[in-house]
Design a protein around this motif. Structure first.
Motif, PDB file in Angstrom:
ATOM      1  N   PRO B 145       0.809  -1.167  -0.006  1.00  0.00           N
ATOM      2  CA  PRO B 145      -0.111  -0.061  -0.084  1.00  0.00           C
ATOM      3  C   PRO B 145       0.855   1.167  -0.113  1.00  0.00           C
ATOM      4  O   PRO B 145       2.266   1.185   0.439  1.00  0.00           O
ATOM      5  CB  PRO B 145      -0.693  -0.129   1.408  1.00  0.00           C
ATOM      6  N   GLY B 146       0.314   2.289  -0.562  1.00  0.00           N
ATOM      7  CA  GLY B 146       1.052   3.480  -0.507  1.00  0.00           C
ATOM      8  C   GLY B 146       1.589   3.951  -2.091  1.00  0.00           C
ATOM      9  O   GLY B 146       1.114   3.360  -3.033  1.00  0.00           O
ATOM     10  N   ALA B 147       2.315   4.835  -1.992  1.00  0.00           N
ATOM     11  CA  ALA B 147       2.632   5.745  -3.299  1.00  0.00           C
ATOM     12  C   ALA B 147       3.839   4.977  -4.311  1.00  0.00           C
ATOM     13  O   ALA B 147       4.411   5.441  -4.946  1.00  0.00           O
ATOM     14  CB  ALA B 147       3.038   6.858  -3.195  1.00  0.00           C
ATOM     15  N   ASN B 167      -2.788   4.890  -9.832  1.00  0.00           N
ATOM     16  CA  ASN B 167      -3.048   4.788  -8.489  1.00  0.00           C
ATOM     17  C   ASN B 167      -3.654   3.212  -8.094  1.00  0.00           C
ATOM     18  O   ASN B 167      -4.579   2.933  -7.565  1.00  0.00           O
ATOM     19  CB  ASN B 167      -4.252   5.512  -8.157  1.00  0.00           C
ATOM     20  N   ILE B 170      -4.692   2.013  -4.651  1.00  0.00           N
ATOM     21  CA  ILE B 170      -5.944   1.780  -3.903  1.00  0.00           C
ATOM     22  C   ILE B 170      -6.315   0.421  -3.791  1.00  0.00           C
ATOM     23  O   ILE B 170      -6.877   0.120  -2.680  1.00  0.00           O
ATOM     24  CB  ILE B 170      -7.161   2.754  -4.717  1.00  0.00           C
ATOM     25  N   GLY B 173      -4.246  -1.018  -1.025  1.00  0.00           N
ATOM     26  CA  GLY B 173      -4.806  -0.673   0.320  1.00  0.00           C
ATOM     27  C   GLY B 173      -5.870  -1.472   1.024  1.00  0.00           C
ATOM     28  O   GLY B 173      -5.907  -1.920   2.020  1.00  0.00           O
ATOM     29  N   ILE B 174      -6.782  -1.465   0.005  1.00  0.00           N
ATOM     30  CA  ILE B 174      -8.213  -2.280   0.451  1.00  0.00           C
ATOM     31  C   ILE B 174      -7.828  -3.891   0.582  1.00  0.00           C
ATOM     32  O   ILE B 174      -8.177  -4.494   1.521  1.00  0.00           O
ATOM     33  CB  ILE B 174      -9.197  -1.924  -0.435  1.00  0.00           C
ATOM     34  N   CYS B 177      -5.852  -4.441   3.811  1.00  0.00           N
ATOM     35  CA  CYS B 177      -6.681  -4.104   4.967  1.00  0.00           C
ATOM     36  C   CYS B 177      -7.502  -5.433   5.024  1.00  0.00           C
ATOM     37  O   CYS B 177      -7.806  -5.795   6.293  1.00  0.00           O
ATOM     38  CB  CYS B 177      -7.437  -2.895   4.840  1.00  0.00           C
TER      39      CYS B 177
END
Lengths: 566, 239, 323
Positions: B145-147, B167, B170, B173-174, B177
């Motif tokens: 996750p992240g840039a 991106n 995104i 990240g999900i 999580c």
């Protein structure tokens, strides 16, 4: 030993539940050492630990409030704090009051003591989980104190992204604290729901439950349905700070408004976690001190559930100016008005309860009447905030600050104080000084109005909230009045503390039923024994005041009981 | 004379001695049935809160997939469907053995109970090992996750920023999580099943007392059900 | 101010309204206020009356009275429903107008950052206070560079959050020449309470004169100052640092090695001079510095030669090159 007298009629006898044996939940027979408190599974002792902790949180949050109000005496700061200091102060005031005091206040603090007693039960359904809830609360409190010590918090209690992602203050510690407190709240709610379902004594149907129990039940439903969403929101915020997952961070493609949706999906219902138990307290106080059956029992009980349900579908009214679609705002505005109806029903029923009653203005009743007036203002000003066009103007101004303080302080805190005075004889076994009880109630009422009423006016005149500096010619007189009121309120709370704590040493011994109330918690001695009741109580017809009779000798009420087989 | 305090019962912390075989009855309940029903209601409510806990992530998933459908389809290509499917089978099987363990406890079959719990535990561990391999690979190719941007395309060729959607983080990240939170629940499950296993070695569960087995099994089913939703939503969405 | 909080102009809840919206908001506010006052007086009055009339007296039992009445319950549910719907409708009408700008609006971009608002007009002029022509429909397009802000003009009854990553819009029409305060209403960090701006409503002619004057800042400043101002207000700083650190574009520090050549993407090179800078501003895709992507937008039509010359003066200043 119990005193009992033959009543005038042969079929009834008068029963006093008070016992002189000296054996109760605080006495040596129940243990006095540290371990007997730290590992206690007794809901009453857990409640006392909560009350001690809640008082600490209230004092801390209150100290911040007084400091803030003093700083706001002048437009560029009375103490001349830096902006960052001010921002940390208002954030910690809000976060501590909300998470550590208002949400657990009545349910976990007082409900813990009263709920099992009202159901005629020996304890809550899961005493161990109850103790766990308390320790989670304490852990959350430690996290917040740690936040204070390691750099503060300046996000506002709402943790709005993206500011909360980038600020250098102790957001992680505070979010972790709020997360843990969330689980404390979930477990309390779960425990109480199961307790209400499964622990009622024989013969106590759903509609023989006191209204306070109904309100705690509705609160429990909100706690378990809404709080998990706060949990995941805070976890995501932590993940965002730690790993840049990009869900709330616009610079990574995320949406900060989504955070607001998540946050208010919890935090709006959380308002009802705070105020529903307060309404339950008010229902008990109005009927007891009017010695008249509560008016519209069914409507009051069901309106609690209606508020709990409606509370879940109105969160968008916090976001009229956020850029959500106008359709969403309109729908949320419309639904928000529907919450006004069950609230109005409650107020009218309380009023009708007073009608043709036998009203006595003892301290708890003074608080109850004060609650009615303040909650009424809080509720009515909610109408301005529910209406889209006016809310666009009033949003994020002091009008909102005043509105939610009327609901949460005028509502929840005043009801909490009323409840504390009402049940104090049961909890401590002592009567406090009635004169100072009344004085505190009146001072709270005056101090509160002086503090917050000017804030309505300055808010509608444009004063934004969370402002350290303000334009003196436009707003100073409001701020000065508000600060004076805050000091009056502070003095009143000190009087409450001294009066109640002082009564433990000096107060006269409380009778089993000082107010003539009819619910089950008064059908045992004051303070109750470890197992609450010597024998499982008969379930009375609640709110039938012919069944309690004043006895001058004991300074309290005794029960008129029909003798079986007579 | 009032009978209000005629029964002067002491605090019975040692209540078990009075109830013989039903020694698990806590002092504040009247009957074992009341206790069991309370526990059952409690665990179901708790599982409800678990679902709600995950619901926030499902909402975030739905919203971002709606906003970035191509990104989700593309990024899902990075996930190893075989491993995901294997894990799905492993978890469903472990739910079966968890249910079997409850049955064994109810029938007083101590050996069967131990075997069933052991298999459940082994499945849980297998799940975590496979998850570890998947995570390791993702992190290795820069899918964190992240840039950061990855070093590979889904088919293993060198990363081409002109083809890959913007991106990507995104999705991941999900992904991290959702699967991470689920993984934490599996780990908690492993702890609970181990605890049950130790207690069953001691022979503490009988047809009169199997509440912990029952409740942990229910928890395990929820963990399983959540995965059954996660698997298609994350792994099976390529066009 | 007097103790009852009347403002010096005699108003109480609101300052004099500056737009039609504000007038409607005040109307709705007063409608709700009076309904609230009636209910408050009714309930608190009855409460006080009951407390006195039915106070507890020794030896007097209360008269029996019903503790349920479906008729009463229904009536005190229905009456608030009707009143609430009226409030909703009154607010909804105004809200719909607020959220539906007319077709012919004068659009101004508002950029919020910690802790100031900046305004860009259709001709590219930038200012730190908002000037609008009176009696015209003004639409604001709100954008945030960093965190949440909220654009709030109390006298106009309008407010809209400024959200990073999306454009929110709002509109108003101010019929009278006046000045009004603008607050940031959404908490945005340290100096939130100092994030205050101003709306100046002017006659069309005055407004145009002001716009012309504001746009010609180059004439009022030294070339380096004007260049620094240009660098600031046209957002150059987003991609080009002035301390040598690498951003989306090359830093302004280190560009100016006079007459030397500079490597371009694709292997060519170019000599650094005034024309190179001018070209890069107007046709940025033509010459892309080696190691960067061609993502810069053209400023053709926004930056005239005067401003570009000022920018060049600023560039030289940053690099310590004599002008």
């Amino acid at each position: 030993m119990a005193t009992s007298q033959q009543g005038s009629s042969a079929q009834t006898e008068l029963v006093d539940y008070q016992s002189d044996a000296g054996d109760h939940y605080l006495s040596a027979s129940s243990g006095t050492g540290f371990k007997s408190w730290a590992f206690t599974l007794d809901h009453k002792r857990i409640s006392l630990m909560y009350l001690a902790g809640l008082s600490f949180a209230l004092a801390l949050g209150g100290a911040f409030a007084l400091a803030l109000r003093t700083e706001l005496l002048s437009g560029d700061g009375f103490f001349g704090w830096s902006n960052d200091t001010y921002n940390q102060m208002f954030t910690l005031h809000g976060a501590i009051m909300t998470f550590l005091f208002l949400i657990p206040g009545i349910p976990a603090g007082l409900g813990n003591f009263i709920l099992p007693l009202m159901l005629g039960a020996k304890d809550v359904a899961f005493p161990r989980i109850n103790l766990l809830s308390f320790y989670l609360w304490a852990t959350g409190a430690v996290f917040f104190v740690a936040t204070l010590l390691i750099g503060g918090l300046d996000t506002g209690w709402t943790f709005y992204t993206p500011y909360s992602i980038e600020t250098q203050t102790a957001v992680m510690t505070a979010t972790a604290g709020a997360f843990v407190l969330g689980f404390s709240s979930i477990f309390t709610g779960l425990n109480f729901i199961v307790t209400v379902h499964k622990m009622r004594s024989k013969g106590q149907g759903w509609f023989q439950m006191p209204l306070f129990v109904w309100s705690i039940y509705a609160t429990g439903v909100i706690q378990i349905l809404a709080t998990p969403v706060l949990g995941i929101t805070l976890l995501l915020l932590m993940a965002e700070r730690l790993m840049q997952i990009g869900i709330f961070d616009p610079s990574l493609g995320g949406d900060p408004v989504l955070f607001q949706h998540f946050f208010w999906f919890y935090s709006h219902p959380a308002v009802y976690i705070m105020v529903l138990p307060a309404m339950g307290v008010a229902s008990e106080l109005f009927t007891t001190f009017s010695r008249k059956h509560i008016f519209g029992y069914g409507f009051i009980a069901m309106s609690s559930l209606a508020i709990a349900f409606l509370g879940f579908i109105v969160w968008g009214h916090h976001m009229f100016t956020s850029g959500q679609t106008p359709i969403a705002s309109t729908v949320f505005s419309f639904i928000t008005f529907s919450v006004a109806i069950p609230s109005a029903i409650k107020v009218f029923n309380w009023l009708a309860t007073l009608y043709k009653g036998s009203i006595s203005l003892e301290s708890p009743m003074c608080y109850a009447l004060s609650f009615m007036g303040l909650f009424l203002i809080g509720g009515l000003t909610g109408l301005f905030c529910a209406t889209t066009s006016t809310d666009i103007h009033l949003h994020d101004t002091y009008f909102i600050v005043a509105h939610f303080h009327y609901v949460m302080v005028g509502g929840t805190l005043v009801a909490f104080l009323g409840a504390l005075h009402y049940w104090w004889p049961k909890i401590s076994g002592r009567m406090y000084n009635e004169f100072w009880g009344k004085v505190s109630a009146i001072l709270v009422f005056i101090g509160f109005n002086v503090t917050f009423f000017p804030q309505f006016v300055m808010g509608s005149r444009g004063m934004p909230r969370r402002y350290h500096h303000y334009i003196e010619e436009a707003y100073q007189s409001f701020h000065v009045a508000s600060t004076i009121g805050a000091y009056i309120l502070g003095v009143a709370l000190v009087i409450v503390l001294v009066n109640l704590v002082g009564s433990i040493k000096r107060g006269r011994r409380a009778p089993a039923n000082p107010w003539g109330a009819t619910t089950l918690e008064w059908k045992t001695q004051s303070p109750p024994i470890h197992h609450n009741f010597h024998e499982e109580p008969d379930v009375p017809a609640i709110y039938e005041y012919e069944n309690t009779v004043y006895n001058r000798e004991i300074g309290g009420f005794v029960d008129r009981k029909v003798v079986k087989g007579a | 004379m009032s009978s209000a305090n005629s029964v002067a019962d002491k605090p019975d912390h040692d209540a078990h001695s009075e109830f013989g075989e039903e020694w698990h009855l806590a002092h504040h309940f009247h009957t074992p049935e009341q206790q069991f029903e309370s526990g059952k209601m409690g665990i179901w409510l708790f599982l409800g809160t678990e679902i709600l806990f995950f619901s926030g992530l499902f909402v975030a998933y739905a919203l971002y997939r709606f906003n970035h459908p191509d990104l989700f389809e593309f990024a899902s290509g990075y996930l190893d469907t075989t491993m995901g499917a294997t894990n799905t089978v492993v978890l469903i099987f472990s739910s079966l053995t968890a249910a079997w363990a409850v049955r064994c406890a109810q029938l007083n079959q101590r050996k069967g109970l131990i075997i069933a719990l052991a298999i459940t535990l082994a499945c849980a561990a297998t799940f975590m090992v496979i998850k570890y391999i998947e995570y390791k690979h993702k992190i290795h190719i820069g899918l964190f996750p992240g840039a950061w941007s990855p070093t590979e395309m889904p088919d293993g060729s060198a990363f081409d920023p002109k083809v890959a959607p913007y991106n990507l983080s995104i999705f991941f990240g999900i992904y991290f999580c959702m699967t991470g939170l689920h993984g934490i629940h599996v780990l908690i499950g492993i702890g609970l099943i181990t605890w049950l296993l130790i207690r069953s070695f001691k022979g503490e569960f009988t047809d009169k007392y199997f509440t912990p087995v029952d409740f942990v099994a229910l928890y395990w089913h929820i963990v399983d059900v959540i995965w059954i939703f996660l698997f298609p939503l994350l792994y099976l969405i390529q066009g | 101010m007097n103790p009852l909080f009347f403002a010096s102009d005699g108003t109480y809840w609101f300052a004099p309204p500056g737009t039609e919206f504000a007038k409607e908001v005040i109307w709705t506010f007063n409608f709700i206020l009076w309904v609230s006052i009636v209910f408050f007086v009714l309930i608190v009055g009855l409460c006080g009356y009951f407390v006195v009339k039915y106070r507890r007296r020794d030896g007097v039992d209360p008269e029996p009275s019903p503790h349920h009445s479906t008729l009463l319950e229904i009536s005190w549910s229905i009456v608030p429903v009707i009143l609430c719907m009226m409030m909703f409708w009154s607010g909804f009408k105004t809200y719909m107008k607020m959220t539906t700008p007319p077709a012919n609006t004068y659009d101004i971009q508002v950029e919020a950052q910690k802790w100031s608002f900046g305004y860009t007009y259709p001709n590219g002029t930038f200012s730190k206070e908002l000037h609008v022509p009176k009696g015209e429909n003004i639409r604001l397009i709100l954008n945030s560079k960093d965190v949440l802000h909220s654009f709030f003009i109390p006298d106009f009854g309008v407010k809209m959050d400024v959200v990073p990553g999306r454009f929110n819009t709002m509109w108003f029409n101010a019929p009278e020449v006046n000045e009004h305060i603008v607050f940031c209403a959404e908490y945005c960090g340290s100096d939130h309470s100092d994030m205050i701006s101003k709306v100046v409503v002017q006659d069309r002619a005055d407004f145009e004169a002001w716009l012309e004057e504001e746009g010609n800042y180059v004439d009022r400043m030294s070339p380096v100052e004007a260049g620094a101002y240009t660098y600031d207000i046209y957002g150059c700083s987003q991609c080009h640092s002035i301390d040598g650190s690498k951003g989306t574009g090359p830093s302004f520090k280190g560009v100016w090695t006079w007459g030397q050549s500079r490597a371009l993407e694709g292997g060519d090179s170019v000599t650094v001079d005034e024309n190179y800078i001018r070209e890069s501003v107007l046709k940025p895709k033509a010459m892309i510095a080696s190691g960067y992507e061609g993502v810069m937008p053209s400023f053709n039509g926004q930056l005239n030669d005067k401003k570009i010359l000022a920018l060049i003066a600023f560039l030289k200043d940053v690099n310590g090159v004599p002008q």
